[in-house]
Write an enzyme that holds these catalytic residues in place. Structure first.
Site, PDB file in Angstrom:
ATOM      1  N   GLU A 194      88.097 -53.776  84.181  1.00 14.80           N
ATOM      2  CA  GLU A 194      88.092 -52.607  85.072  1.00 14.80           C
ATOM      3  C   GLU A 194      89.423 -51.864  85.070  1.00 14.80           C
ATOM      4  O   GLU A 194      90.126 -51.820  86.097  1.00 14.80           O
ATOM      5  CB  GLU A 194      87.701 -53.026  86.490  1.00 14.80           C
ATOM      6  CG  GLU A 194      86.292 -53.574  86.579  1.00 14.80           C
ATOM      7  CD  GLU A 194      85.830 -53.825  87.997  1.00 14.80           C
ATOM      8  OE1 GLU A 194      86.684 -54.035  88.879  1.00 14.80           O
ATOM      9  OE2 GLU A 194      84.604 -53.841  88.224  1.00 14.80           O
ATOM     10  N   GLU A 350      78.466 -56.404  85.298  1.00 14.43           N
ATOM     11  CA  GLU A 350      78.580 -57.150  86.562  1.00 14.43           C
ATOM     12  C   GLU A 350      77.714 -56.493  87.622  1.00 14.43           C
ATOM     13  O   GLU A 350      77.675 -55.266  87.723  1.00 14.43           O
ATOM     14  CB  GLU A 350      80.019 -57.094  87.107  1.00 14.43           C
ATOM     15  CG  GLU A 350      81.068 -57.822  86.329  1.00 14.43           C
ATOM     16  CD  GLU A 350      82.445 -57.664  87.004  1.00 14.43           C
ATOM     17  OE1 GLU A 350      82.518 -57.350  88.201  1.00 14.43           O
ATOM     18  OE2 GLU A 350      83.441 -57.817  86.301  1.00 14.43           O
TER      19      GLU A 350
HETATM   20  C1  GAL Z   1      84.674 -56.565  90.178  1.00 16.06           C
HETATM   21  C2  GAL Z   1      85.624 -57.418  89.335  1.00 16.06           C
HETATM   22  C3  GAL Z   1      85.240 -58.878  89.360  1.00 16.06           C
HETATM   23  C4  GAL Z   1      85.020 -59.315  90.784  1.00 16.06           C
HETATM   24  C5  GAL Z   1      83.987 -58.421  91.432  1.00 16.06           C
HETATM   25  C6  GAL Z   1      83.667 -58.798  92.851  1.00 16.06           C
HETATM   26  O1  GAL Z   1      85.179 -55.310  90.436  1.00 16.06           O
HETATM   27  O2  GAL Z   1      85.578 -56.967  87.987  1.00 16.06           O
HETATM   28  O3  GAL Z   1      86.258 -59.632  88.754  1.00 16.06           O
HETATM   29  O4  GAL Z   1      86.225 -59.234  91.478  1.00 16.06           O
HETATM   30  O5  GAL Z   1      84.460 -57.104  91.431  1.00 16.06           O
HETATM   31  O6  GAL Z   1      82.690 -57.933  93.401  1.00 16.06           O
END
Ligand code: GAL
Length: 707
Positions: A194, A350
């Site tokens: 990110e 994710e």
């Molecule tokens: C994302 C991040 C992950 C984790 C996740 C939690 O933005 O890439 O590592 O922190 O959020 O929601």
């Protein structure tokens, strides 16, 4: 690199270079199977070599004892997990002190996954430099706008302009690629994590030097910098480059052109960090390389530019719990991801199985919601459904974040739904590679947003994000699929182009929009558009002047409303409600379709329509509420030849087109039974459906159809 179009030659180049590199790697590692395997590492030139719809998530076994690893892979098999992302935050474990590497644990882990048929998306750990790095290079710490150097103990990269950080991150990325570029389990590279979060703008001494160099390369002379920044205003003239600095906090509003350039510079510096790591990997490895975006939740990186640098787009999406219709925000992010991928399939890198841990109130997903979210992404073009994360962390800042294996273990609703989703995705393998096609585009331009979001604008109530959502919602509810686009793109394939907020519009891009209308397109422009050029300088001829021919109207004066004030507009025999904003329009050939009934603009034109060449340009100069916008959109759809579907509230419908079949995703987000609007075979429920077959509240059908 993927650049939005696939030509036969680019396909062959990828295949050729993959096999060439494969042969080299095979020679280096002495593994006879490598060269052959690299030939098939990607499908269509870009897609990682994983069967069907990839399923899995971020996996951090370094937080667990070895026994747990074996339990993990057994459970992954039970859930149908086919790919995991590893190593994303492991720098301190992989390079224990500068130049001293320990890959043993990662070797074992990759072998274990490989033995269990689970593919690896290998991360570079550069979003979390080790403590030794900051101890050695304290000046590499990012500095906030008000001058505070950031401490250690969280995560986040160093200053993207620090040469030491660049060198160290390229070194670890290169070492990983050297070691694992030929490993048969590794199907993709996940650079960093990110970009832009949590380090966006950095005001360190390294940034000051790099910003000056970037400006000099862009503008050449200090005289040109003075011109484009308009430094005659408030006596800000510079006589030498060394006087120029980053727009740190000051006593009053800092020059907006300087701040806009700093936003561009920030995006550029982050992208250069990515490119440096990507190229270090590419020297040793042929697998596709990506970095995870945050479409529709971070505005720091210009995803159009980033989309050209990755082999495959991947995105992270988290529902905003306070939004009662989070599925619409999700759809925006998914459509933006697909759009920056040039329409190609992309990876949902994710999302969460249930609650996150970083919002004010972290609402748990209700039964079935996780699957609805996943399948909405899939319906909008995702060919991989991945989560943060596999197993919930017991320690650290994210221990209250949901996971595929929650703290409650496998005797839990979440785990049962994870297994069920894996089985569902297994039945959807044939959907992979099919494409979403949209007839309507909404403009989305990060540069314009950066400029509009600065201080001292005519009203704090005007928000580009709010108008994008308002127009997008109209289309979502009408079953109309959206692409996002830049104003300079070739827009000819769209019947309708919506401009919800385009504060910054260059003369060239305005000419492109006018050309689109002239050649038969329908353009719908919302207020506060085409105000400034690329230097945040008001257009000659005034507001909206570059779109004067297309719209037949310009804006003489803004008439913002007071807080909570409302106004109304007479339109096509009815009265529409509006708030926030009115304008004093100067007609230049447009037909008046709506008139202000009250407020400072009472009696003046509010909504106009203009024939230009073979097309039509609509202009809406106020913020209509949803019902009002629906009325106007109906007239706009009629001009564009678009049919809005009559869908019950909460029914999401989106179509992917394959070579032999279409796949229509139908999701009932509502509380009551709805019905499937198409006939065919439902791959989720494994049954024939016909138009009108009931779809229970919360249920999803993905219908293979030939219609
Ligand atoms: C994302 C991040 C992950 C984790 C996740 C939690 O933005 O890439 O590592 O922190 O959020 O929601």
């Amino acid at each position: 690199m993927y650049n939005g179009t696939v030509t036969l030659s680019s396909y062959l180049t990828v295949i050729f270079s993959a096999s060439f590199l494969g042969a080299r790697i095979a020679a280096a590692y002495g593994r006879a199977d490598q060269a052959a395997r690299l030939d098939v590492m990607t499908v269509d030139g870009v897609w990682p070599a994983v069967q069907g719809i990839a399923y899995g998530g971020d996996y951090s076994p370094e937080q667990w004892p070895r026994e747990t690893w074996h339990e993990d892979v057994a459970l992954m098999r039970e859930a149908g997990v086919s790919m995991v992302s590893i190593g994303i935050f492991s720098w301190a474990l992989l390079e224990t002190s500068e130049g001293v590497f320990d890959f043993d644990w990662l070797d074992d882990l990759i072998e274990l996954l490989h033995d269990n048929g689970i593919a690896v998306d290998l991360g570079t750990p550069t979003a979390s430099p080790p403590a030794w790095f900051f101890a050695k290079h304290p000046d590499a710490r990012p500095v906030s706008r008000d001058g505070v150097p950031m401490g250690f103990g969280a995560r986040g990269m160093a200053s993207p302009s620090s040469p030491e950080y660049r060198e160290a991150s390229v070194r670890i990325a290169g070492r990983l690629a050297e070691r694992y570029g030929g490993h048969p389990a590794v199907v993709m590279w996940h650079v960093h994590n990110e970009y832009g979060q949590p380090v966006g703008e950095d005001y360190s001494a390294h940034a000051v030097l790099a910003f000056r160099q970037w400006l000099e390369a862009r503008y050449g002379t200090i005289a040109e910098l003075n011109r484009v920044w308009g430094t005659a205003f408030w006596g800000q003239r510079y006589s030498d480059w060394h006087e120029v600095s980053v727009p740190a906090a000051a006593l009053s509003v800092v020059n907006p052109a300087q701040r806009l350039d700093f936003a561009r510079f920030t995006d550029h510096q982050l992208r250069q960090c990515y490119i440096a790591e990507r190229d270090a990997i590419r020297a040793h490895a042929a697998q596709p390389i990506t970095t995870n975006f945050m479409a529709n939740s971070s505005w720091v990186t210009d995803l159009w530019a980033w989309g050209r640098e990755v082999d495959i787009v991947s995105d992270d999406h988290y529902l905003w719990a306070a939004d009662p219709e989070g599925e619409i925000g999700l759809a925006i992010a998914a459509d933006l991801s697909r759009s920056v991928a040039g329409g190609k399939p992309w990876i949902l890198m994710e999302h969460s199985t249930s609650a996150v841990n970083w919002q004010p109130r972290n609402v748990a997903k209700r039964p079935g919601e996780m699957a609805r979210n996943s399948l909405s992404h899939l319906g909008r073009g995702a060919d991989a459904i991945l989560f943060f994360q596999w197993r919930a962390s017991r320690s650290g800042a994210e221990k209250f974040h949901s996971a595929m294996i929650p703290h409650a273990g496998t005797q839990s609703r979440v785990w049962r739904e994870v297994v069920e989703l894996g089985a569902t995705l297994g039945r959807l393998a044939e959907v992979r590679g099919s494409r979403v096609q949209a007839d309507v585009a909404i403009l989305w331009d990060f540069e314009s947003f950066w400029a509009q979001d600065l201080e001292w604008r005519p009203s704090v109530d005007v928000s580009h994000a709010e108008r994008i959502r308002a127009f997008y919602e109209q289309c979502w509810r009408a079953g109309i699929t959206i692409d996002f686009a830049l104003p300079g793109h070739d827009l000819s394939r769209y019947s309708l182009v919506i401009v919800p907020a385009q504060y910054l519009l260059t003369t060239a891009d305005a000419a492109n929009l006018a050309h689109y209308v002239e050649h038969g397109g329908t353009l719908l422009v919302s207020f506060f558009s085409a105000i400034v050029d690329e230097f945040d300088t008001v257009h000659e001829g005034g507001y909206l002047a570059p779109l004067r021919d297309a719209l037949g109207v310009t804006v003489e004066e803004f008439l913002p409303l007071r807080e909570n004030a409302t106004a109304s507009v007479a339109f096509d025999g009815s009265t529409l409600a509006a708030d926030v904003w009115q304008e004093h329009l100067a007609l230049a050939g447009a037909e008046v379709m709506g008139t202000y009934l009250d407020g400072p603009g009472a009696g003046m034109p509010a909504i106009t329509r203009n024939r230009h060449g073979d097309g039509v340009g609509w202009y809406v100069s106020t913020r209509l509420d949803a019902a009002g916008l629906t009325r106007v959109m109906a007239a706009v759809y009629a001009d564009a030849g678009i049919t809005a579907a009559d869908l019950p509230a909460g029914l999401e419908v989106v179509r992917r087109r394959g070579e032999t079949h279409d796949y229509v995703t139908v999701i009932n987000h509502g509380d009551t039974v709805a019905s499937v609007p198409v006939s065919g075979f439902d791959l989720v429920g494994q049954s024939e459906v016909t138009r009108g077959t009931p779809l229970a509240a919360g249920a999803v059908a993905i219908v293979r159809t030939t219609t």
